[in-house]
Write an enzyme that holds these catalytic residues in place. Structure first.
Site: not given
Ligand code: 5GP
Length: 187
Positions: A111-112, A115, A164, A177
């Site tokens: 996963e990046d 959260d 964020f 990205r």
């Protein structure tokens, strides 16, 4: 004019919001190398299937597997993202199935960023419908203070605050990205 450019920018301005550098390309690459080496050590003698979660993980996945020195296979799931917003819709949709047969295989999910943990818990439930020999999760970033689901992240790049971020695979309304560094929304 489009403000996005390469990872050497000091700040990124999007409308009236400003993003400042949080992790440099060097810091990211150093940590990703360590994670790749750790995975190589942990899975020596095995042939893991490394599964990237699109879109956000594509750069991390690419750099990670370049640092994995044992044989491995790769596949991808695609989940719906935040859309054009900075907050999660709270829903996850599967947009692409796996092609690999993961029954009896050692699976590493990539996963990046974790959260709330919703996406990973969704993937864990999907995995439970197969019979993998084992499953571990690698995430470049984790926001520990935001976790709402009981998920275990085995390989963590960096723990960050409830902020964020964008760059290095992570988007803002599908853009940015391709930045080599990670930027954080300045308060
Ligand atoms: P979760 O399901 O754990 O709540 O959120 C995971 C997904 O939300 C990530 O794969 C990513 O797509 C998105 N996400 C969470 N936090 C951020 C963030 O700070 N920046 C960006 N660009 N995406 C995020």
């Amino acid at each position: 004019m489009d403000e996005m450019r390469d990872g050497t920018r000091d700040v990124i301005k999007i409308g009236n919001e400003t993003f400042v550098p949080m992790l440099t390309e060097e810091q990211i690459q150093k940590r990703v190398k360590e994670l790749g080496e750790q995975i190589s050590e942990d899975y020596r003698g095995k042939l893991p299937v490394i599964i990237g979660i699109l879109n956000g993980s594509f750069l991390f996945m690419a750099d990670l597997v370049k640092n994995v020195s044992i044989n491995c296979e790769m596949d991808f799931y695609k989940l719906s993202s935040y859309g054009d917003e900075k907050i999660s819709s709270g829903n996850v949709k599967l947009l692409k199935e796996l092609n690999a047969d993961i029954n009896d295989r050692h699976v590493i999910i990539v996963e990046d960023i974790v959260d709330t943990g919703l996406s990973i818990s969704y993937i864990e439930k999907l995995m439970a419908t197969f019979s993998p020999a084992s499953m571990k999760v690698a995430s470049l970033l984790v926001k520990p203070k935001c976790l709402k689901y009981d998920v275990k992240i085995d390989y963590i790049g960096f723990e960050i605050e409830d902020q964020f971020v964008l760059g290095y695979g992570l988007d803002y309304a599908q853009k940015y990205r391709n930045l080599r560094s990670i930027y954080v929304l300045s308060e």
